[in-house]
Write a protein that holds these residues in place. Structure first.
Motif, PDB file in Angstrom:
ATOM      1  N   VAL A  94       0.842  -1.196   0.000  1.00 20.24           N
ATOM      2  CA  VAL A  94       0.000   0.000   0.000  1.00 20.24           C
ATOM      3  C   VAL A  94       0.877   1.245   0.000  1.00 20.24           C
ATOM      4  N   SER A  95       0.597   2.157  -0.946  1.00 20.88           N
ATOM      5  CA  SER A  95       1.355   3.409  -1.026  1.00 20.88           C
ATOM      6  C   SER A  95       0.866   4.377   0.045  1.00 20.88           C
ATOM      7  N   LEU A  96       1.803   4.970   0.770  1.00 23.15           N
ATOM      8  CA  LEU A  96       1.510   5.949   1.821  1.00 23.15           C
ATOM      9  C   LEU A  96       2.169   7.278   1.476  1.00 23.15           C
ATOM     10  N   PRO A  97       1.776   8.355   2.151  1.00 15.21           N
ATOM     11  CA  PRO A  97       2.428   9.646   1.875  1.00 15.21           C
ATOM     12  C   PRO A  97       3.923   9.614   2.191  1.00 15.21           C
ATOM     13  N   ASN A  98       4.621  10.572   1.594  1.00 14.68           N
ATOM     14  CA  ASN A  98       6.044  10.795   1.888  1.00 14.68           C
ATOM     15  C   ASN A  98       6.906   9.569   1.596  1.00 14.68           C
TER      16      ASN A  98
END
Length: 505
Positions: free
Chosen positions: A485-489
């Motif tokens: 899962v892609s997360l911020p930063n």
């Protein structure tokens, strides 16, 4: 006064017939390219031995208003004949031989093919289908075609009709509607949509890898993309300096789609978009192209004519005796005027229906198109949805492992030619997919609503593996998805191993 006003208002919808001829040829080439790519998966995607047998299609993914010649049989030989027929029609369209009939035939075959396996469809398929649909009514065989042989030369290349209005509006709808559908904060306020798009390893191209470390640049490009799609189509409807504004639109959107194709794996979508933009080239641009490339094209045409004269007459579609006129000369008598009126009325209704379909889901529920009215869109496949990366970009990413256990207990990955299973991320996730059709299939495969797809894919991959006598028989096969899962930063969650499906001999 009214005549002058009408002439001004119609300017944005005047097209050059030479640009329409280029559009016709570009569409034909794309049809042939699409058929060539699809033919490499003839058994997998279009037969009963593949991932979507006919009985499963009719039970799970069929609309009762649709039709498909490709559902007449589940064996590959019949599918191959239909592919050859579609290719022959596309060649006829490319040559401009009996153009209207070739357009109708190509459209029917394309609709039939797309209806056979909707689980591998992408946004470009909708656009290609609509280019052919409106092409039925456009004079895109009037020049640079077999039909044009022997016809009198045109006094001007400008052409206006309800069909040209429909074509221009259709192109505008593609961009405006996708912008309206992109209503998530990632697009409208945060500016993180391109960051998340380039975090998807399944579609990441090499130039996208170079762009990905530059967060502020991606944020700026996100806003630029959103407002380009939302506002730039306005240029298509400005009735003053029309040629200039249309050329600006074409050039900017060409660059826009080049950028997309270099950063994200979108299959044929960018080429289909190029074809649509070619049809909008204004007359000054076509004159310039004629000056630059006209002599070379004429030399090639002369060579082809000389070569064609050596063939038997029945093999040469460019011969004069086989020509048909797009605009037959009809005597100026009142009883013949009814046909154009009826045709234009039908086209106006079709255009209004198409606009309504596109605005459905964007406007308030009060104006929603109710289900009983949708039969026409489903039957003639004028249904369309331009939700590219909308309303938000997927955050779930990952890669597949076809984890097979052999009779001697070893774990091999069928996705990687039978090498030992490893759960490490591959250098290029995108390279695991043979083409964009398989990538789209793998995307649909993940959704819970499409869980029914999984056993058929698992059993197909096991059967293909065991057809090769050099491969060791499998005791069991699991379709594993390594979810990330892609997360911020630049943070990620995972990867986590998920077994989507399993099958045994």
């Amino acid at each position: 006064m009214l005549t002058q006003l009408a002439a001004v208002l119609r300017r944005p919808f005047v097209l050059d017939v030479r640009a329409m001829a280029l559009l016709r040829m570009a569409v034909a080439v794309i049809l042939l390219t699409d058929l060539a790519i699809r033919s490499t998966d003839l058994e997998a995607h279009y037969t009963n031995l593949g991932v979507l047998p006919l009985h499963v299609l009719f039970e799970r993914a069929w609309n009762p208003y649709q039709f498909s010649l490709h559902t007449s049989s589940g064996i590959w030989e019949i599918q191959a004949l239909l592919f050859l027929l579609a290719a022959a029609l596309a060649v006829g369209l490319l040559l401009g031989w009996r153009t209207r009939w070739m357009t109708v035939g190509s459209w029917l075959m394309l609709v039939s093919l797309q209806n056979r396996n909707p689980m591998i469809a992408q946004g470009g398929d909708d656009l290609l289908r609509m280019l052919l649909f409106w092409g039925i009514f456009l004079p895109w065989g009037r020049v640079w075609s077999a039909d044009a042989q022997g016809q009198p030369a045109l006094r001007q290349y400008s052409h206006f009709s309800v069909a040209t209005v429909a074509f221009v509006v259709q192109i505008a709808l593609v961009y405006v509607c996708t912008a309206f559908l992109k209503n998530a904060p990632e697009w409208t306020t945060e500016g993180t949509a391109i960051y998340y798009a380039l975090s998807l390893d399944q579609v990441l191209m090499p130039v996208g890898r170079l762009l990905y470390p530059h967060y502020e640049l991606m944020r700026w490009l996100t806003h630029l993309t959103y407002y380009t799609e939302l506002l730039l189509p306005v240029l298509l409807f400005i009735p003053v300096a029309t040629n200039f504004f249309r050329l600006v639109f074409v050039v900017v959107m060409f660059g826009f789609h080049i950028g997309i194709s270099l950063t994200l794996f979108v299959g044929l979508f960018f080429l289909i978009s190029f074809a649509a933009l070619v049809g909008l080239l204004p007359t000054p641009a076509m004159n310039w192209l004629g000056t630059k490339f006209g002599p070379g094209v004429r030399r090639v045409a002369a060579y082809l004519r000389e070569w064609g004269q050596r063939l038997p007459g029945w093999l040469v579609p460019l011969q004069v005796q086989m020509q048909v006129q797009w605009h037959p000369r009809i005597p100026a008598h009142p009883q013949f005027r009814l046909l154009p009126v009826l045709r234009n009325t039908v086209l106006l209704v079709l255009l209004a229906y198409t606009v309504w379909w596109n605005l459905d889901g964007i406007v308030t529920p009060r104006y929603t198109m109710h289900q009983p009215l949708r039969w026409f869109g489903y039957l003639f496949r004028t249904d369309q949805h331009w939700g590219m990366f909308a309303p938000a970009v997927f955050k779930d990413d990952g890669w597949y492992i076809l984890e097979g256990r052999t009779n001697d207990g070893r774990l091999v990955d069928l996705y990687r030619g039978g090498r030992p299973v490893t759960y490490a991320k591959p250098a290029s996730v995108m390279a695991l997919h043979k083409n964009d059709r398989w990538r789209k299939y793998s995307e649909n495969y993940l959704f819970i609503d499409n869980e029914w797809m999984r056993p058929y894919y698992c059993n197909y991959m096991r059967r293909i593996w065991e057809k090769d006598p050099s491969h060791k028989p499998l005791r069991h096969l699991d379709v594993v998805y390594m979810k990330e899962v892609s997360l911020p930063n630049y943070q990620v969650e995972g990867p986590t191993r998920q077994v989507l499906c399993g099958c045994e001999p």
